[in-house]
Design a protein around this motif. Structure first.
Motif, mmCIF file in Angstrom:
data_model
loop_
_atom_site.group_PDB
_atom_site.id
_atom_site.type_symbol
_atom_site.label_atom_id
_atom_site.label_comp_id
_atom_site.label_asym_id
_atom_site.label_seq_id
_atom_site.Cartn_x
_atom_site.Cartn_y
_atom_site.Cartn_z
ATOM 1 N N UNK B 433 0.794 -1.229 0.000
ATOM 2 C CA UNK B 433 0.000 0.000 0.000
ATOM 3 C C UNK B 433 0.820 1.269 0.000
ATOM 4 N N UNK B 434 2.044 1.185 0.554
ATOM 5 C CA UNK B 434 2.901 2.386 0.607
ATOM 6 C C UNK B 434 4.040 2.274 -0.406
ATOM 7 N N UNK B 435 3.867 1.356 -1.404
ATOM 8 C CA UNK B 435 4.949 1.137 -2.373
ATOM 9 C C UNK B 435 4.465 1.355 -3.804
ATOM 10 N N UNK B 436 3.453 2.200 -3.984
ATOM 11 C CA UNK B 436 2.888 2.415 -5.315
ATOM 12 C C UNK B 436 3.797 3.335 -6.128
ATOM 13 N N UNK B 437 3.573 3.383 -7.473
ATOM 14 C CA UNK B 437 4.494 4.151 -8.321
ATOM 15 C C UNK B 437 4.566 5.637 -7.946
ATOM 16 N N UNK B 438 5.763 6.172 -8.050
ATOM 17 C CA UNK B 438 6.000 7.603 -7.842
ATOM 18 C C UNK B 438 5.157 8.379 -8.843
ATOM 19 N N UNK B 439 4.573 9.476 -8.369
ATOM 20 C CA UNK B 439 3.670 10.267 -9.205
ATOM 21 C C UNK B 439 4.413 11.471 -9.784
ATOM 22 N N UNK B 440 4.858 11.293 -11.036
ATOM 23 C CA UNK B 440 5.681 12.330 -11.663
ATOM 24 C C UNK B 440 4.842 13.402 -12.338
ATOM 25 N N UNK B 441 3.820 12.969 -13.076
ATOM 26 C CA UNK B 441 3.033 13.927 -13.876
ATOM 27 C C UNK B 441 1.558 13.524 -13.802
ATOM 28 N N UNK B 442 0.670 14.403 -14.274
ATOM 29 C CA UNK B 442 -0.743 14.012 -14.325
ATOM 30 C C UNK B 442 -1.049 13.134 -15.539
ATOM 31 N N UNK B 443 -0.046 12.701 -16.287
ATOM 32 C CA UNK B 443 -0.287 11.885 -17.487
ATOM 33 C C UNK B 443 -0.517 10.422 -17.146
ATOM 34 N N UNK B 444 -0.657 9.619 -18.173
ATOM 35 C CA UNK B 444 -0.913 8.189 -17.987
ATOM 36 C C UNK B 444 0.112 7.561 -17.046
ATOM 37 N N UNK B 445 -0.352 6.677 -16.185
ATOM 38 C CA UNK B 445 0.500 5.997 -15.204
ATOM 39 C C UNK B 445 1.324 6.975 -14.366
ATOM 40 N N UNK B 446 0.799 8.163 -14.205
ATOM 41 C CA UNK B 446 1.470 9.185 -13.392
ATOM 42 C C UNK B 446 2.863 9.519 -13.908
ATOM 43 N N UNK B 447 3.083 9.238 -15.223
ATOM 44 C CA UNK B 447 4.402 9.523 -15.787
ATOM 45 C C UNK B 447 5.468 8.545 -15.332
ATOM 46 N N UNK B 448 5.051 7.517 -14.632
ATOM 47 C CA UNK B 448 6.006 6.548 -14.099
ATOM 48 C C UNK B 448 6.452 5.566 -15.164
ATOM 49 N N UNK B 449 5.542 5.221 -16.096
ATOM 50 C CA UNK B 449 5.833 4.181 -17.078
ATOM 51 C C UNK B 449 4.985 4.419 -18.317
ATOM 52 N N UNK B 450 5.516 3.950 -19.472
ATOM 53 C CA UNK B 450 4.759 4.065 -20.723
ATOM 54 C C UNK B 450 3.860 2.864 -20.929
ATOM 55 N N UNK B 451 3.884 1.925 -20.019
ATOM 56 C CA UNK B 451 3.243 0.654 -20.300
ATOM 57 C C UNK B 451 1.724 0.773 -20.241
ATOM 58 N N UNK B 452 1.079 -0.294 -20.635
ATOM 59 C CA UNK B 452 -0.354 -0.455 -20.479
ATOM 60 C C UNK B 452 -0.652 -0.402 -18.966
ATOM 61 N N UNK B 453 -1.599 0.432 -18.518
ATOM 62 C CA UNK B 453 -1.837 0.554 -17.069
ATOM 63 C C UNK B 453 -2.040 -0.798 -16.379
ATOM 64 N N UNK B 454 -2.616 -1.761 -17.073
ATOM 65 C CA UNK B 454 -2.852 -3.058 -16.462
ATOM 66 C C UNK B 454 -1.587 -3.827 -16.167
ATOM 67 N N UNK B 455 -0.475 -3.391 -16.763
ATOM 68 C CA UNK B 455 0.778 -4.126 -16.605
ATOM 69 C C UNK B 455 1.650 -3.584 -15.474
ATOM 70 N N UNK B 456 1.218 -2.505 -14.871
ATOM 71 C CA UNK B 456 2.015 -1.914 -13.796
ATOM 72 C C UNK B 456 2.181 -2.907 -12.639
ATOM 73 N N UNK B 457 3.339 -2.858 -11.963
ATOM 74 C CA UNK B 457 3.566 -3.777 -10.837
ATOM 75 C C UNK B 457 2.560 -3.545 -9.733
ATOM 76 N N UNK B 458 2.125 -2.297 -9.570
ATOM 77 C CA UNK B 458 1.035 -1.965 -8.642
ATOM 78 C C UNK B 458 0.288 -0.806 -9.289
ATOM 79 N N UNK B 459 -1.012 -0.709 -9.087
ATOM 80 C CA UNK B 459 -1.732 0.426 -9.669
ATOM 81 C C UNK B 459 -1.279 1.739 -9.054
ATOM 82 N N UNK B 460 -1.296 2.809 -9.856
ATOM 83 C CA UNK B 460 -0.996 4.119 -9.288
ATOM 84 C C UNK B 460 -2.179 4.547 -8.431
ATOM 85 N N UNK B 461 -1.918 5.463 -7.517
ATOM 86 C CA UNK B 461 -2.999 5.978 -6.669
ATOM 87 C C UNK B 461 -3.919 6.845 -7.540
ATOM 88 N N UNK B 462 -5.218 6.579 -7.470
ATOM 89 C CA UNK B 462 -6.128 7.281 -8.375
ATOM 90 C C UNK B 462 -7.254 8.024 -7.669
#
Lengths: 472, 595
Positions: B433-462
């Motif tokens: 719960x405290x290890x979600x992707x760093x939130x860099x930008x308001x873009x897709x996947x919070x700018x953390x990754x270009x991948x398909x959101x479903x492929x993220x190791x953990x969902x970004x906080x939404x």
């Protein structure tokens, strides 16, 4: 003996006598402004020096003085520490008393240079003209510390040295060893950990009676008063819209529990050091009679108490009727949250002087420790309800105040009971003591703080109601 | 029950590629790789450094596979430098079956393939050093994964060179006085291994067998692991689970003398061969016990350079919730002096739960009630939440907590994302719960990754409050009023005053139980640097009178704005503070003009 020192001859003594006479003649005006002076509002008839001792000669000079003040209410004796300088620096100006010859006399408790001598005298176990400066056995003091007086106190003046020591100077001098010093010594001897350790004293004799002029203790830096701690918690509760006393973050119950432990430990140590005694039902009956008398006299002064008088009388009568033997011992005598300090190592109980308004002979009597417990329970009630004083009625806030008070009173008793006997096992005596204390509070508030009068009155109504429900 | 040795190490050097003639496993050497440029020489750097804990997995995904990696982290070093961070702390990035967040290491000399390679790590080190940033990482000395080739050899060949690498026994009765740490998953410290037909000892999960430090070969092997990374250029290690290295019958098997002997040996190796690199002990113990891990004070400390001060953190939370300074005052009063060469590490939050082992039962109940209102917020003996949601997103409290972190004694450790007030997701399992992707930008996947959101190791906080559309580095960098800019300014102020890092700590006498005030003082070159910090732990405005008579004639200058406050006199110094407010002052001596 010190009283004789004027006759030992020598020009210094002659000069000193002239100086003291000149000083004392101008004292009445200055005395009237001192917070610790109990004769305020009285007509002063005469002021005279009982004894004087030069503690440090030179520039500045330090003079120890006991003066008798005669007024229309009788005679009282006060201890003064007088500094003398040719030029009074600005930082001592607020202590100025009067000019004497080519020098200025001032309250020496403000003067770090002069206060340092007191510490040196205690460290040296000095005796001068019947004034005994005593370090407690095994105590070695660090001298040369800067000093400062602490904020205004009711009947004493305290001086803090560095962060190590605090010297309490008893302003009003009464015959007999101060219970504060006596009990602190006894508690130190049995290794009590809930006190500020006594390190030394200033003592002497007056008219053949021993007197205590001062007590040096370890200073507890960074401590907070129990009253402040408790009211912080109450503020937190009152600011919540919908939480109960046991749900808010500022819950005080764990502190109240530890405070109960500390008070019980102090009682146990006092019993161990100075003994206990079983007294018969007659003593309890006499106490109940005192309570009835106090009630009658307060009802006469404060009509607001009148409606509660029958219920109060019923409780005191029942105490007299069902009186049984009980244990008595030396106790604190004036215990409330303001006499407790939270330090980083736990709770400490301070000021074992007893109720200052009562006579010394009563202050050193053995009493039921439940009297102290009742004092604390009343204090929790005050803490809970004091924010409501002077406000319009608000049933929700009153409910919360009641919750806070009940929760912390219970926690205090739980903590107390975890160390020694549960005070709630003598419910009748405890209730009567609490009500007696509340009657005293009614008189006090009516005279000094009318907007707080509803606090003890409401408590009396609650406690008496509960008592009435139990009575068959 | 064994994890497979990861096949995907096959293309990189790894442990166990071959056996030597005497049956030992062949392991990679530092000489097989490039080395990073060294960091600038500065023997005391760790006493002044602001640390930043970042999970490689959570920071930045460079290759679009949905998982953060070393190259991604390297790309973001400019941000870390901008923030003012001096040292990165990376939890383990070694090869691992990942059954305990990478603390179950299956090869000490290989990088987890999804994070990259040893070469990528050397590049990260080199780029960090170029920017004046150091890097330390976790090293688990106590145990390995059961997938480590050492354990595989040990269980299958009791008589071979690895037969005695772990703590084996015929029954599960030995060392019965040792407590079980993960009480909610493990029932014993022993687990039966059907392959070897014996029980093996494990203080943590059953898939993490404890190494047998009584075997000199194990000690030598672990010293060599440390040499391997120090050779590549790493600046130090956080030594995980350090109290548990040795066992002894009749003890609780924690903090044993032989554990300290081994640490002294390790320290000597570092000092002799790699001066300027540090060891940080992770010993979740009371400060009076933890100081043992600094070693002999007469030589300035000869074990670990640093250790975490665990009990301080829950007490900061407790103190603010109770509006009473005593929880903090007490623990600091109980904290012993540390050797001249030692420094505490302090933190508000990290990748683990808010640890409540170092509080009493009463206090633990209290903390649960106050900070873990939903049962899912609890984990082991702790609370799994980030700073902002723990404080109900109250900006004033976040600032107060951060100000305490930056001014109490010790080197502060920030947790990635807390500088922008990131949220958590308590519905994710374990401590994720405290290890979600760093939130860099308001873009897709919070700018953390270009991948398909479903492929993220953990969902970004939404969620609408903490989600990446509301909270991101980019948005906060664009607003100087943001928490991010505020944090950066405070770090900068801290660095301007050596007293914060190196100074003595003395609590100032304060009559108000809700106000915590202290002075930090450090003398360098004859000039004292004195800083006074005053913190209102109550949500209500408070007055406080401080005894500052020792500084009579001096002037307090507020540090964020440089405003001089009234000169200190002989009387108590009165300050008023807004709810959860704080002041940092520098105490400046009288000048010629004042005289």
């Amino acid at each position: 003996m010190s009283e004789d020192h004027h006759d030992t001859g020598g020009s210094t003594q002659l000069e000193e006598r002239a100086l003291v006479d000149a000083l004392v003649a101008r004292l009445p005006e200055w005395l009237g402004d001192q917070r610790w002076f109990a004769g305020k509002g009285r007509t002063l008839r005469a002021t005279r020096a009982i004894r004087s001792t030069v503690l440090h000669d030179g520039e500045p000079e330090l003079l120890h003085l006991v003066v008798a003040v005669e007024h229309d209410g009788g005679e009282e004796r006060y201890q003064l520490l007088v500094g003398l300088r040719r030029v009074l620096p600005e930082y001592l100006e607020h202590g100025r008393m009067t000019a004497v010859g080519d020098r200025v006399a001032y309250d020496a408790t403000f003067d770090p240079d002069l206060c340092g001598h007191l510490l040196e005298l205690i460290d040296a176990d000095a005796e001068t003209e019947g004034l005994r400066f005593v370090a407690e056995p095994g105590v070695e003091l660090e001298t040369g510390l800067t000093s400062r007086p602490v904020g205004a106190e009711q009947s004493n003046t305290s001086i803090v040295f560095g962060q190590q020591y605090i010297l309490k100077l008893f302003r009003k001098v009464s015959p007999g060893v101060s219970p504060d010093l006596e009990l602190h010594r006894a508690l130190r001897e049995v290794g009590c950990t809930h006190i500020a350790v006594p390190l030394g004293s200033i003592e002497g004799e007056l008219d053949g009676d021993p007197v205590t002029y001062g007590m040096l203790q370890e200073f507890l830096p960074n401590a907070a008063e129990g009253w402040q701690m408790a009211t912080t918690s109450v503020r937190d509760l009152m600011a919540e819209a919908d939480l109960h006393a046991d749900e808010v973050g500022g819950d005080f119950a764990s502190e109240a529990f530890r405070l109960g432990e500390a008070v019980a430990a102090v009682h146990a140590d006092l019993a161990r050091a100075l003994g206990t005694e079983a007294v018969g039902a007659d003593v309890v009956r006499a106490a109940a009679e005192d309570m009835r008398r106090r009630l009658v006299s307060v009802v006469a002064d404060v009509p607001e108490l009148e409606p509660h008088a029958p219920a109060l009388r019923a409780v005191f009568d029942r105490l007299a009727a069902e009186a049984t033997a009980t244990d008595v011992q030396r106790i604190h005598g004036d215990l409330h949250l303001g006499q407790t300090l939270r330090t980083v190592a736990g709770w400490v109980v301070i000021d074992f002087e007893g109720e200052p308004a009562t006579e010394m002979a009563l202050r050193v009597e053995r009493m039921s420790p439940l009297r102290d417990v009742a004092g604390m329970l009343r204090s929790f009630d005050y803490a809970g309800y004091h924010l409501l004083a002077g406000q319009g009625p608000d049933s929700q806030l009153e409910y919360r105040a009641g919750e806070w008070s009940a929760r912390n009173r219970d926690a205090f008793c739980d903590g107390y009971a975890s160390v020694t006997a549960d005070p709630r096992r003598q419910p009748l005596l405890l209730r009567a003591l609490e009500l007696d204390k509340a009657v005293y509070e009614v008189a006090y508030e009516a005279r000094h703080r009318p907007s707080w009068l509803p606090i003890p009155l409401a408590s009396i109504a609650r406690i008496a109601d509960a008592a009435a429900e139990e009575t068959p | 029950m064994t994890g497979p040795t990861p096949d995907d190490l096959s293309t990189v050097p790894h442990t166990g590629e071959a056996h030597t003639a005497d049956g030992h496993l062949v392991e990679p050497h530092a000489e097989d790789f490039a080395h990073a440029r060294p960091a600038a020489a500065d023997p005391d750097w760790y006493k002044r450094a602001v640390f930043y804990e970042v999970l490689v997995r959570a920071f930045k995904d460079s290759n679009g596979d949905g998982t953060g990696d070393l190259r991604g982290l390297t790309e973001q070093l400019d941000y870390i430098q901008w923030l003012g961070v001096d040292c990165l702390w990376l939890p383990p990035f070694y090869a691992s079956p990942l059954r305990d967040g990478g603390y179950d290491i299956s090869d000490f000399r290989a990088v987890l393939p999804e994070f990259g390679t040893v070469d990528d790590f050397v590049r990260l080190l080199d780029e960090a050093h170029k920017r004046g940033i150091r890097v330390i990482t976790d090293l688990v000395l106590n145990h390995t994964s059961d997938a480590h080739p050492w354990f595989q050899e040990s269980r299958s060949d009791p008589e071979g060179p690895y037969g005695d690498f772990y703590v084996w026994n015929d029954n599960d009765q030995k060392y019965s006085d040792a407590r079980i740490i993960f009480v909610d998953t493990e029932s014993s410290n022993w687990t039966y291994d059907p392959v070897r037909g014996q029980f093996y000892w494990h203080r943590f999960f059953s898939h993490q067998p404890d190494l047998n430090f009584e075997n000199p070969e194990v000690q030598e092997s672990m010293v060599d692991v440390i040499r391997f990374w120090l050779d590549l250029g790493i600046d130090g290690f956080r030594l995980d689970a350090v109290p548990y290295l040795f066992e002894e019958e009749g003890t609780n098997c924690e903090n044993l003398p032989r554990t300290h002997e081994f640490l002294k040996r390790l320290r000597k190796t570092v000092d002799d061969e790699f001066p300027g690199r540090v060891l940080l002990a992770e010993a979740n113990q009371w400060p009076a016990d933890v100081v043992e891990y600094f070693g002999d004070p007469t030589v300035g400390g000869d074990e670990c350079h640093m250790a975490f001060h665990f009990p301080l953190m829950p007490r900061i939370f407790m103190a603010v919730r109770r509006e009473s300074r005593f929880p903090i005052s007490e623990i600091l009063a109980q904290t012993p002096e540390i050797p001249a060469g030692a420094q505490w590490g302090i933190f508000l939050r990290n990748h683990d739960e808010l640890t409540l082992e170092m509080v009493t039962d009463d206090e633990r109940d209290y903390m649960y009630t106050e900070y873990a209102k939903d049962p899912r917020m609890k984990a082991n003996i702790g609370i799994r939440r980030r700073l902002a949601p723990l404080l109900e997103n109250d900006r004033n409290q976040q600032e107060l907590f951060t100000a305490l972190l930056l001014s109490l004694p010790g080197s502060p450790v920030l947790y990635y994302g807390d500088e922008i007030g990131m949220g958590d997701n308590i519905w994710l399992g374990d401590r994720d719960g405290v290890r979600t992707p760093m939130q860099w930008t308001p873009d897709r996947n919070a700018g953390f990754s270009h991948t398909d959101p479903g492929r993220l190791y953990l969902p970004v906080i939404m969620d609408p409050i903490y989600g990446y559309q509301a909270i991101s580095v980019e948005a906060q960098q664009n607003s100087t009023a943001s928490l991010l800019h505020w944090t950066r300014r405070m770090i900068e102020i801290r660095k301007r005053h050596a007293a914060f890092a190196l100074g003595t700590f003395d609590e100032l006498q304060s009559s108000n139980p809700s106000v915590l005030a202290y002075v930090r003082e450090h003398e360098a070159g004859g000039t004292p640097d004195r800083v006074i910090c005053v913190n209102n732990l109550s949500r209500f405005p408070q007055p406080v009178q401080l005894d500052l008579s020792a500084y009579a004639g001096h002037t307090p200058v507020e540090l964020t704005g440089g405003t001089p406050f009234p000169k200190i006199g002989d009387l108590p110094y009165l300050l008023t503070l807004p709810g959860h407010g704080f002041y940092w002052f520098q105490i400046t001596p009288p000048t010629e003009d004042d005289a």
